[in-house]
Design a protein around this motif. Structure first.
Motif, PDB file in Angstrom:
ATOM      1  N   ILE A   1     -14.431   9.764  -2.552  1.00 36.70           N
ATOM      2  CA  ILE A   1     -14.096   9.434  -1.161  1.00 36.70           C
ATOM      3  C   ILE A   1     -12.696   8.822  -1.097  1.00 36.70           C
ATOM      4  O   ILE A   1     -11.881   9.182  -0.236  1.00 36.70           O
ATOM      5  CB  ILE A   1     -15.154   8.478  -0.574  1.00 36.70           C
ATOM      6  CG1 ILE A   1     -16.483   9.221  -0.387  1.00 36.70           C
ATOM      7  CG2 ILE A   1     -14.680   7.894   0.760  1.00 36.70           C
ATOM      8  CD1 ILE A   1     -17.647   8.324  -0.015  1.00 36.70           C
ATOM      9  N   TYR A   2     -12.415   7.906  -1.993  1.00 34.89           N
ATOM     10  CA  TYR A   2     -11.093   7.266  -2.046  1.00 34.89           C
ATOM     11  C   TYR A   2     -10.004   8.321  -2.213  1.00 34.89           C
ATOM     12  O   TYR A   2      -9.002   8.325  -1.472  1.00 34.89           O
ATOM     13  CB  TYR A   2     -11.060   6.277  -3.211  1.00 34.89           C
ATOM     14  CG  TYR A   2      -9.724   5.590  -3.402  1.00 34.89           C
ATOM     15  CD1 TYR A   2      -9.474   4.341  -2.841  1.00 34.89           C
ATOM     16  CD2 TYR A   2      -8.704   6.186  -4.142  1.00 34.89           C
ATOM     17  CE1 TYR A   2      -8.248   3.710  -3.008  1.00 34.89           C
ATOM     18  CE2 TYR A   2      -7.480   5.578  -4.314  1.00 34.89           C
ATOM     19  CZ  TYR A   2      -7.252   4.340  -3.744  1.00 34.89           C
ATOM     20  OH  TYR A   2      -6.029   3.731  -3.911  1.00 34.89           O
ATOM     21  N   CYS A   3     -10.172   9.217  -3.170  1.00 36.89           N
ATOM     22  CA  CYS A   3      -9.150  10.230  -3.442  1.00 36.89           C
ATOM     23  C   CYS A   3      -8.997  11.210  -2.282  1.00 36.89           C
ATOM     24  O   CYS A   3      -7.884  11.651  -1.971  1.00 36.89           O
ATOM     25  CB  CYS A   3      -9.489  10.988  -4.729  1.00 36.89           C
ATOM     26  SG  CYS A   3      -9.400   9.975  -6.225  1.00 36.89           S
ATOM     27  N   SER A   4     -10.107  11.552  -1.640  1.00 37.59           N
ATOM     28  CA  SER A   4     -10.055  12.495  -0.520  1.00 37.59           C
ATOM     29  C   SER A   4      -9.294  11.911   0.666  1.00 37.59           C
ATOM     30  O   SER A   4      -8.495  12.599   1.309  1.00 37.59           O
ATOM     31  CB  SER A   4     -11.477  12.881  -0.095  1.00 37.59           C
ATOM     32  OG  SER A   4     -12.160  13.520  -1.153  1.00 37.59           O
TER      33      SER A   4
ATOM     34  N   ARG B   1       2.076   1.787  -4.413  1.00 40.81           N
ATOM     35  CA  ARG B   1       1.140   0.753  -4.842  1.00 40.81           C
ATOM     36  C   ARG B   1       0.525   0.041  -3.635  1.00 40.81           C
ATOM     37  O   ARG B   1      -0.689  -0.203  -3.587  1.00 40.81           O
ATOM     38  CB  ARG B   1       1.859  -0.261  -5.734  1.00 40.81           C
ATOM     39  CG  ARG B   1       0.880  -1.221  -6.444  1.00 40.81           C
ATOM     40  CD  ARG B   1       1.636  -2.339  -7.176  1.00 40.81           C
ATOM     41  NE  ARG B   1       2.622  -1.822  -8.082  1.00 40.81           N
ATOM     42  CZ  ARG B   1       2.381  -1.412  -9.337  1.00 40.81           C
ATOM     43  NH1 ARG B   1       1.153  -1.432  -9.802  1.00 40.81           N
ATOM     44  NH2 ARG B   1       3.369  -0.988 -10.102  1.00 40.81           N
ATOM     45  N   GLU B   2       1.353  -0.288  -2.666  1.00 39.99           N
ATOM     46  CA  GLU B   2       0.848  -0.960  -1.469  1.00 39.99           C
ATOM     47  C   GLU B   2      -0.147  -0.084  -0.722  1.00 39.99           C
ATOM     48  O   GLU B   2      -1.183  -0.549  -0.231  1.00 39.99           O
ATOM     49  CB  GLU B   2       2.016  -1.337  -0.555  1.00 39.99           C
ATOM     50  CG  GLU B   2       2.893  -2.458  -1.098  1.00 39.99           C
ATOM     51  CD  GLU B   2       4.161  -2.662  -0.292  1.00 39.99           C
ATOM     52  OE1 GLU B   2       4.706  -3.778  -0.304  1.00 39.99           O
ATOM     53  OE2 GLU B   2       4.609  -1.682   0.370  1.00 39.99           O
ATOM     54  N   GLN B   3       0.152   1.196  -0.626  1.00 39.94           N
ATOM     55  CA  GLN B   3      -0.743   2.125   0.064  1.00 39.94           C
ATOM     56  C   GLN B   3      -2.077   2.258  -0.681  1.00 39.94           C
ATOM     57  O   GLN B   3      -3.157   2.243  -0.066  1.00 39.94           O
ATOM     58  CB  GLN B   3      -0.080   3.495   0.191  1.00 39.94           C
ATOM     59  CG  GLN B   3       1.093   3.527   1.157  1.00 39.94           C
ATOM     60  CD  GLN B   3       1.764   4.898   1.194  1.00 39.94           C
ATOM     61  OE1 GLN B   3       1.654   5.681   0.249  1.00 39.94           O
ATOM     62  NE2 GLN B   3       2.469   5.182   2.286  1.00 39.94           N
ATOM     63  N   ALA B   4      -1.996   2.378  -2.004  1.00 43.34           N
ATOM     64  CA  ALA B   4      -3.211   2.550  -2.808  1.00 43.34           C
ATOM     65  C   ALA B   4      -4.127   1.336  -2.680  1.00 43.34           C
ATOM     66  O   ALA B   4      -5.354   1.474  -2.523  1.00 43.34           O
ATOM     67  CB  ALA B   4      -2.835   2.784  -4.267  1.00 43.34           C
ATOM     68  N   LEU B   5      -3.550   0.151  -2.734  1.00 44.07           N
ATOM     69  CA  LEU B   5      -4.349  -1.066  -2.627  1.00 44.07           C
ATOM     70  C   LEU B   5      -4.896  -1.258  -1.211  1.00 44.07           C
ATOM     71  O   LEU B   5      -6.024  -1.719  -1.016  1.00 44.07           O
ATOM     72  CB  LEU B   5      -3.517  -2.277  -3.049  1.00 44.07           C
ATOM     73  CG  LEU B   5      -3.053  -2.279  -4.520  1.00 44.07           C
ATOM     74  CD1 LEU B   5      -2.130  -3.468  -4.787  1.00 44.07           C
ATOM     75  CD2 LEU B   5      -4.245  -2.308  -5.457  1.00 44.07           C
ATOM     76  N   ALA B   6      -4.076  -0.890  -0.215  1.00 43.67           N
ATOM     77  CA  ALA B   6      -4.519  -1.009   1.181  1.00 43.67           C
ATOM     78  C   ALA B   6      -5.718  -0.101   1.458  1.00 43.67           C
ATOM     79  O   ALA B   6      -6.640  -0.484   2.197  1.00 43.67           O
ATOM     80  CB  ALA B   6      -3.364  -0.667   2.123  1.00 43.67           C
ATOM     81  N   LEU B   7      -5.729   1.076   0.872  1.00 44.31           N
ATOM     82  CA  LEU B   7      -6.851   2.001   1.062  1.00 44.31           C
ATOM     83  C   LEU B   7      -8.118   1.420   0.441  1.00 44.31           C
ATOM     84  O   LEU B   7      -9.208   1.497   1.038  1.00 44.31           O
ATOM     85  CB  LEU B   7      -6.536   3.363   0.456  1.00 44.31           C
ATOM     86  CG  LEU B   7      -7.670   4.399   0.459  1.00 44.31           C
ATOM     87  CD1 LEU B   7      -8.223   4.604   1.863  1.00 44.31           C
ATOM     88  CD2 LEU B   7      -7.182   5.733  -0.118  1.00 44.31           C
ATOM     89  N   ALA B   8      -8.003   0.828  -0.744  1.00 42.77           N
ATOM     90  CA  ALA B   8      -9.169   0.208  -1.372  1.00 42.77           C
ATOM     91  C   ALA B   8      -9.705  -0.935  -0.515  1.00 42.77           C
ATOM     92  O   ALA B   8     -10.924  -1.079  -0.324  1.00 42.77           O
ATOM     93  CB  ALA B   8      -8.807  -0.288  -2.768  1.00 42.77           C
ATOM     94  N   THR B   9      -8.807  -1.741   0.014  1.00 42.85           N
ATOM     95  CA  THR B   9      -9.205  -2.848   0.882  1.00 42.85           C
ATOM     96  C   THR B   9      -9.881  -2.332   2.147  1.00 42.85           C
ATOM     97  O   THR B   9     -10.893  -2.877   2.606  1.00 42.85           O
ATOM     98  CB  THR B   9      -7.975  -3.704   1.257  1.00 42.85           C
ATOM     99  OG1 THR B   9      -7.372  -4.204   0.056  1.00 42.85           O
ATOM    100  CG2 THR B   9      -8.358  -4.853   2.161  1.00 42.85           C
ATOM    101  N   PHE B  10      -9.320  -1.289   2.720  1.00 43.13           N
ATOM    102  CA  PHE B  10      -9.864  -0.675   3.935  1.00 43.13           C
ATOM    103  C   PHE B  10     -11.303  -0.207   3.708  1.00 43.13           C
ATOM    104  O   PHE B  10     -12.193  -0.460   4.534  1.00 43.13           O
ATOM    105  CB  PHE B  10      -8.975   0.501   4.345  1.00 43.13           C
ATOM    106  CG  PHE B  10      -9.511   1.350   5.449  1.00 43.13           C
ATOM    107  CD1 PHE B  10      -9.338   1.007   6.778  1.00 43.13           C
ATOM    108  CD2 PHE B  10     -10.206   2.528   5.161  1.00 43.13           C
ATOM    109  CE1 PHE B  10      -9.842   1.800   7.799  1.00 43.13           C
ATOM    110  CE2 PHE B  10     -10.704   3.333   6.174  1.00 43.13           C
ATOM    111  CZ  PHE B  10     -10.520   2.960   7.496  1.00 43.13           C
ATOM    112  N   LEU B  11     -11.541   0.485   2.601  1.00 45.11           N
ATOM    113  CA  LEU B  11     -12.879   1.007   2.326  1.00 45.11           C
ATOM    114  C   LEU B  11     -13.887  -0.115   2.084  1.00 45.11           C
ATOM    115  O   LEU B  11     -15.006  -0.088   2.597  1.00 45.11           O
ATOM    116  CB  LEU B  11     -12.833   1.949   1.123  1.00 45.11           C
ATOM    117  CG  LEU B  11     -12.196   3.319   1.370  1.00 45.11           C
ATOM    118  CD1 LEU B  11     -12.079   4.106   0.079  1.00 45.11           C
ATOM    119  CD2 LEU B  11     -12.996   4.112   2.403  1.00 45.11           C
TER     120      LEU B  11
END
Length: 602
Positions: free
Chosen positions: A267-270, A217-227
């Motif tokens: 892009i997020y999934c890739s 969960r932390e990784q998934a949210l961090a990626l969204a924040t990063f993008l």
């Protein structure tokens, strides 16, 4: 101590190898002929591998070049490989000269170069970037670009064919196939899109050293924040339908990164996949969400999963926010849409790459339709405005052409039953549009139609008719164009091939590409166009013309108004004219013909 007795050939092998790397290959071959020792050193694989790595920017996929560069030196005959590539460059140059020189065998010759794939790309780019003062600058630019586009299209079609045959294809690759249809000479092909995504993944890890120890969960949210911190925030309502928002490569390279939800989720999934996350698109109605799976037998927060499920899932919408979207929220929206609870799974499940490609095709078609409707509205009446294709990025016709290929290759849209009947029906629906496009804009794609479309329709009447049509195209390509000379009979023909003009009534910009002493169209066309109502009727010269909107038309002489004075062709016309002309002659105000094998006196 003197240097008596020393010579170049007696230098240590390591030094000679280093020197040889700076020599042009031809000089190296010449040097190797001066002594047996130098020949042995010059033939070392390490030197020829270096040449292969530094001399060629592009390699066709059949070489599997990355694996070869990474593998043992002795596994590859690097000298033979280098010489093969040099031979391909030589053939590409020679065949392209023939393409430019004559209309005969033009399709066959373009197909020959296209068969080299990416091995021909560097050479084609060199011709495309020819100096503006070259004698045949327009023709050279046009045909080098046309062949390169032909190569890109086949690469894309192969990806979709594999996808349709059940071969696992990454979403990024399946979607980048659309970019390949519109790429032309720009950057953003399969490898470059992959590199862009690799770079973003590495950047995230660099900024977050402890990322791999975080929960799913932390990784998934961090990626969204990063993008979102890098402006991957979707697109405003005002520019939602912009064509470029549908292309993953364009979105990655653009400064604003504007995109539709589908592309942003892709892009997020890739990137998530590169980070070790299991993330896939979810084909929700009217919007696409990201669906992130926990590790096996673990919760999204890293705890042991005690329920009967083997994984947990979470939904995320990077288009709108970096926050998680609850499943219940999505279900409530489905209920508000009138979707019964038993059908919710169909909209909350993961979407396959095939479904994503077809959904993208519909989005691109909608964007193309919007652009064409806007253009049609602006051109009502007798006014004629600059064609939208020259200012629309990516190219409108190429983009639409890509969707037709996707629909034909993949057969059906996601909501179809998948039966053989529905597949055939879909293909029949899109076939006429594809044939119209390739006939008007991409005649050299006839071999693509033969290789990838006809086999899908072979047992149907359409397939046999298409095969006969392809055979006629090849037969016409093999023969010399009929010569139309300016004999005494043609004395009444006022204008020449290459004359730039505006239509007297519709005001569009065009250039003459051929002529007839009188109207040579069918009686049905003459009646439909009301030709006999013209002041000189059908008994006047008629001209085949290329229009700046990419269309070809047949125009009566009385409707031709030549461009005069210092009027120069538009950017759109200059891009198109190379199909028939060498260059624009500024002094005489006319295009220099490149079809004198057909009209020798013009």
């Amino acid at each position: 101590m003197t240097a008596i007795g020393l010579s170049f050939s007696t230098l240590p092998t390591e030094i000679l190898q280093a020197i040889f790397e700076y020599l042009p290959p031809r000089s190296l071959v010449a040097t190797s002929r001066t002594s047996k020792r130098l020949k042995v050193i010059a033939d070392q694989p390490i030197i020829w591998r270096y040449y292969c790595r530094t001399h060629f920017s592009f390699w066709d996929s059949r070489h599997n070049i990355e694996a070869k560069f990474a593998g043992p030196l002795s596994d590859v005959d690097w000298r033979a490989l280098f010489l093969e590539r040099m031979d391909t460059e030589k053939k590409t140059n020679s065949i392209l000269e023939e393409v430019i020189a004559t209309q005969r065998n033009q399709i066959a010759n373009i197909t020959k170069i296209a068969s080299f794939g990416y091995d021909a790309k560097h050479t084609l780019l060199q011709h495309y970037n020819v100096d503006d003062d070259a004698e045949d600058v327009l023709a050279r630019k046009y045909y080098s670009n046309a062949i390169l586009e032909r190569i890109h299209r086949e690469m894309a079609i192969k990806v979709w064919k594999d996808l349709g045959n059940g071969v696992p294809i990454d979403i990024e690759r399946a979607l980048t196939a659309y970019d390949m249809f519109t790429l032309s000479t720009a950057k953003g092909d399969f490898d470059e899109t992959r590199a862009d995504l690799d770079g973003l993944a590495k950047e995230l890890l660099k900024e977050n050293p402890g990322f791999q120890q975080w929960t799913t969960r932390e990784q998934a949210l961090a990626l969204a924040t990063f993008l979102r911190a890098r402006e991957f925030k979707g697109v405003s309502d005002a520019s939602y339908s912009a064509l470029r928002n549908n292309f993953i490569g364009i979105v990655l390279r653009s400064p604003d990164h504007e995109s539709l939800p589908l592309i942003l989720v892709a892009i997020y999934c890739s990137i998530a996949t590169r980070l070790g996350l299991d993330a896939r698109p979810c084909g929700y109605p009217f919007h696409v969400y990201g669906l992130v799976f926990s590790q096996k037998n673990k919760t999204l927060d890293g705890k042991d999963l005690s329920s009967g499920k083997s994984q947990e899932v979470m939904y995320i919408d990077p288009f709108r926010s970096e926050q998680e979207v609850s499943e219940e929220t999505l279900r409530k929206m489905l209920r508000d849409m009138g979707v019964p609870d038993p059908e919710h799974y169909d909209y909350l499940r993961q979407s396959s790459a095939r479904e994503v490609v077809l959904r993208t095709a519909r989005n691109i078609m909608n964007s193309c339709q919007t652009i064409r409707q806007t253009e049609a509205a602006s051109n009502r009446g007798n006014a004629f405005h600059a064609p939208s294709w020259i200012s629309t990025y990516p190219d409108l016709d190429n983009a639409f052409y890509g969707t037709l290929w996707a629909m034909l290759i993949l057969g059906v849209q996601a909501e179809d039953s998948g039966s053989i009947i529905s597949i055939a029906t879909r293909r029949r629906q899109y076939l006429p549009y594809l044939c119209e496009h390739f006939q008007q804009h991409f005649p050299w794609d006839v071999t693509l139609v033969e290789d990838y479309v006809i086999p899908l329709l072979y047992d149907m009447p359409e397939g046999q008719r298409l095969l006969q049509y392809a055979n006629r195209i090849h037969a016409s390509d093999r023969i010399q164009k009929p010569i139309t000379a300016r004999t005494a009979r043609a004395a009444s023909v006022k204008y020449k091939v290459g004359h730039l003009f505006n239509h007297r009534r519709y005001r569009y910009e065009g250039v003459i590409t051929g002529w007839d002493t009188r109207c040579g169209a069918s009686e049905e066309w003459i009646r439909h166009m009301d030709v006999d109502s013209l002041s000189q009727g059908r008994h006047q010269s008629f001209y085949h013309v290329l229009v700046c909107d990419k269309s070809t038309r047949y125009v009566a002489e009385e409707n031709i108004k030549l461009a005069t004075g210092d009027v120069r062709p538009s950017e759109a016309m200059l891009k198109l004219a190379g199909r028939y002309f060498k260059r624009w002659d500024l002094v005489n105000g006319i295009f220099v013909s490149n079809i004198r094998d057909e009209y020798p006196d013009d």
